[in-house]
Design a protein around this motif. Sequence first.
Motif, PDB file in Angstrom:
ATOM      1  N   HIS A   7       0.853  -1.190   0.000  1.00 33.80           N
ATOM      2  CA  HIS A   7       0.000   0.000   0.000  1.00 33.80           C
ATOM      3  C   HIS A   7       0.885   1.236   0.000  1.00 33.80           C
ATOM      4  O   HIS A   7       1.670   1.450   0.919  1.00 33.80           O
ATOM      5  N   CYS A   8       0.753   1.999  -1.082  1.00 39.27           N
ATOM      6  CA  CYS A   8       1.599   3.184  -1.247  1.00 39.27           C
ATOM      7  C   CYS A   8       0.722   4.427  -1.103  1.00 39.27           C
ATOM      8  O   CYS A   8      -0.362   4.469  -1.676  1.00 39.27           O
ATOM      9  N   PRO A   9       1.176   5.409  -0.339  1.00 36.72           N
ATOM     10  CA  PRO A   9       0.341   6.614  -0.162  1.00 36.72           C
ATOM     11  C   PRO A   9       0.068   7.307  -1.499  1.00 36.72           C
ATOM     12  O   PRO A   9      -0.965   7.963  -1.642  1.00 36.72           O
ATOM     13  N   ASP A  10       0.938   7.133  -2.466  1.00 38.98           N
ATOM     14  CA  ASP A  10       0.733   7.795  -3.756  1.00 38.98           C
ATOM     15  C   ASP A  10       0.102   6.884  -4.806  1.00 38.98           C
ATOM     16  O   ASP A  10      -0.741   7.314  -5.577  1.00 38.98           O
ATOM     17  N   CYS A  11       0.539   5.640  -4.850  1.00 36.42           N
ATOM     18  CA  CYS A  11       0.088   4.751  -5.929  1.00 36.42           C
ATOM     19  C   CYS A  11      -1.077   3.852  -5.536  1.00 36.42           C
ATOM     20  O   CYS A  11      -1.628   3.159  -6.380  1.00 36.42           O
ATOM     21  N   GLY A  12      -1.396   3.830  -4.243  1.00 32.76           N
ATOM     22  CA  GLY A  12      -2.503   2.962  -3.829  1.00 32.76           C
ATOM     23  C   GLY A  12      -2.069   1.516  -3.683  1.00 32.76           C
ATOM     24  O   GLY A  12      -0.961   1.248  -3.205  1.00 32.76           O
ATOM     25  N   SER A  59       9.367  -0.473   0.347  1.00 35.00           N
ATOM     26  CA  SER A  59       9.264   0.609  -0.628  1.00 35.00           C
ATOM     27  C   SER A  59       8.261   0.207  -1.699  1.00 35.00           C
ATOM     28  O   SER A  59       8.062  -0.964  -1.977  1.00 35.00           O
ATOM     29  N   CYS A  60       7.657   1.209  -2.308  1.00 36.21           N
ATOM     30  CA  CYS A  60       6.635   0.956  -3.310  1.00 36.21           C
ATOM     31  C   CYS A  60       7.297   0.409  -4.573  1.00 36.21           C
ATOM     32  O   CYS A  60       8.230   1.014  -5.095  1.00 36.21           O
ATOM     33  N   PRO A  61       6.811  -0.727  -5.076  1.00 35.47           N
ATOM     34  CA  PRO A  61       7.410  -1.298  -6.280  1.00 35.47           C
ATOM     35  C   PRO A  61       7.244  -0.371  -7.495  1.00 35.47           C
ATOM     36  O   PRO A  61       7.997  -0.486  -8.449  1.00 35.47           O
ATOM     37  N   ARG A  62       6.303   0.534  -7.427  1.00 32.59           N
ATOM     38  CA  ARG A  62       6.066   1.383  -8.596  1.00 32.59           C
ATOM     39  C   ARG A  62       6.875   2.679  -8.517  1.00 32.59           C
ATOM     40  O   ARG A  62       7.599   3.002  -9.438  1.00 32.59           O
ATOM     41  N   CYS A  63       6.759   3.435  -7.370  1.00 32.73           N
ATOM     42  CA  CYS A  63       7.407   4.748  -7.308  1.00 32.73           C
ATOM     43  C   CYS A  63       8.646   4.754  -6.431  1.00 32.73           C
ATOM     44  O   CYS A  63       9.376   5.744  -6.398  1.00 32.73           O
ATOM     45  N   GLY A  64       8.865   3.658  -5.686  1.00 31.87           N
ATOM     46  CA  GLY A  64      10.051   3.582  -4.846  1.00 31.87           C
ATOM     47  C   GLY A  64       9.913   4.289  -3.514  1.00 31.87           C
ATOM     48  O   GLY A  64      10.797   4.207  -2.670  1.00 31.87           O
TER      49      GLY A  64
HETATM   50 ZN    ZN Z   1       4.043   4.280  -4.975  1.00 35.39          ZN
END
Ligand code: ZN
Length: 818
Positions: A440-445, A484-489
Amino acid sequence: AASYDVRATQDKWRAVWDELRPYDADGTDPSRERRYALTMFPYPSGDLHMGHGEVFALHDVVARYWRLKGYDVLNPIGWDSFGLPAENAAIKRNENPATYTYDNIETQAESIRRYGVSFDWTRRLHTSDPEYYRWTQWLFLRLFERGLAYRKASFVNWCPNDQTVLANEQVVQGFCERCGAVVTKRELTQWYFKVTDYAQRLLDDMEQLAGKWPERVLTMQRNWIGRSEGAWVAFAIDGREEPVRVFTTRPDTLYGATFMVVAPDAKLAAELVSDEQRPAFEAYLERTKQATEIERQSTDRPKTGVFLGVHATNPLTGEPMQVWAADYVLADYGSGAVMAVPAHDQRDLDFARAYDLPVRRVVDVPGEGDPAETGVATTGDGAYVNSPALDGITDKVDGIATTIALLTADGVGEGTVNFRLRDWLLSRQRYWGCPIPIVHCPDCGEVAVPDDQLPVELPYLTGAELAPKGTSPLAAATDWVNTSCPRCGGAAKRDTDTMDTFVDSSWYYLRYCSPGRDDVPFDPEDVKHWMPVDMYVGGVEHAILHLLYSRFFTKALYDMGLVSFVEPFEALINQGQVINEGKAMSKSLGNGVDLGQQIEEFGVDAVRLTLVFAGPPEDDIDWADVSPAGASKFLQRAWRVAHEVASDPGTDPAAGEVALRRVTHKTVAECEHLFDSKRFNVVVARVMELVNATRKTIDSGAGAADPAVREAAEVTAILLSTVAPYVAEEMWAELGHQPSVSQQAWPTVDPALLVDETVTCVVQVKGKVRGKLEVPPSISDEDLEALALAEPNVARHLEGAEIRKVIVRAPKLVNIVV
Ligand code: ZN
Ligand code: ANZ
């Protein structure tokens, strides 16, 4: 009399089998016909019990029979090794659940090997191994990509004792399926599988299973899916833009809809309630959460509810309808709201009478009074009344179709199908399960963990760290959670729930086809070769959940192009229960029978034979009514025949006793049919008869040297190998053959020996007996007539006469009228 040493035999042949591995599936020869025998894999709690003994004995009969028939048989074993009991034990014992789990697996594996089940051990799997759950996660992600795994907030079933949510399927009559605690409701955001997308197909494809699955299981699945045809009807609400849509199976009664009822725990209720009524509503909502689902659906429970302070409009009459909240309406069925038609729905009528709401009859059912006066709602057909648009219609089907057409034209309704089936709530707030591979990423969901980073392994937690706190124990493992977020890091958190163990068991039968592969969950080619399962044996307690989920997984995988069939299990056997003295075995009754102890006393073969011989597979077995001692006596008798053949090799090359040969060949022919129709208990009875006939032949003077006796002993060993593998192997060796008897071909039947002894046919000419014929009992009328006319004495009496009529009563009588 001579006897064999049961224990020594078990030790001896077990070692030989480990060496020879006669039970490993081949899979390399595509031209060879294959069979897949599957048993519901065990959960590793303690050692094997009587129920395991039964299911393994029954399913192994099928696997072993198929092997004799020459099929390449896949008969795998594994463990369903995630789950709550291991976690609860770990909390008590202050360890990690793996200790308890894998200790128990080793104990069970040893017991299963001793039990002589013909499993292919090279395909063994444990769902709690990272090598396995990596692929459970992989499959979750494939469903997630397709929108078939999603998160939503709703009131969910909550077990206050286990401190976890439960799927609808795990709530049995309002109680937790595992611990028996009363299930309550909690609002939580949880993961779901979109099983409802497959509702119609889950229903339709059951046609393929008709006659191959027990009818009651199909009925249970059908009811669980719960298809209802009806209509959506939109009701305008005063002071609200959006109408409320309700599902009804009786749109034809719309003129009689005099109020509306909403489930208190549906979001809609909280949205609709007026400020004035809100305190009363909230108090009522609190009460509702205490009620079990079963109480809410009970018809004789007094109806309760609260007025929500708003009005809807009946689209046909234009009349205002009060909107109420009442717990007899369920939040998760239809839209969570109903149009109440008190004259024709008893629940609505009871409610109307409790709160003095209007009752209007719209169907005049002949012979039944006005529900407003009788207090009994009518549901039958009759002439519509008070329903201008349905004037002159007298039948329901017509009334429904006419109303739907009317509503559709006005844009306030439409015919629809509704299912009782809910999406599968799969997240659990417990530790010992497969982690959900989402970050769960605060930016990417919600971001999927990339495939090459699987498995997301469980952090190592022990004892008190696992104690239920209402949130997942994984949430406290901050090193693990923070990632860390796999998409945005950017900084992100892992999902801290684990999957329902039913996810693990929804695809294990596919993994068995490609064991050990670390690049795919299963190879589509392997799966194509082995699947679908030809025979699945397991308890009826899995009639709904496990089978429905496996069917759903298979269909989803079919849509992804990963499998080429839509039903995973071709045939199903639900074995009965092993009970004692007429009651389920339990500690409190003290009537438990221990499988291990029975094996110690009577030996594996005798226990297996007892379980198979007790009755048809689906019947309960009362241990008080069976005799493992009798079974072990019979096995000694069978062995003795082989032993005597071995010690009396004989010299007589003659054909042997025809009578015994007949019994032998008939037994083989009949057993084939009995195996195919799953009447294994009768197979045992036939083998017992064969052993008796053999004994009689030996004792009546033919001696053990007679070739017919040897033949009977060999057939006995082969047939018996499906039920009592140790003694069968011992007999086979006594008879001078190399192991393993399980690799023998199914005995060839000589059709001439299947014909019964002949019967005597009387031939009459002019009412007088002129001849007698010895004929097979199955002779046809034409053949018999021809034989009769050709009989020399008969022919002599017919000389010169004109035959007027030949009456043939095969096989006993021919009457010639001249
Ligand atoms: Zn992210
Ligand atoms: C009006 C009506 C009139 C109904 C009538 C029945 C008889 P099945 O067959 O199980 O699909 N219903 C709809 N949603 C509900 C909910 N969330 N909780 C409780 N009851 C609900 O039942 C469909 C019927 O159950 C619907 O048809 C609705 O009542 C009720 F003479 O609508 B009926």
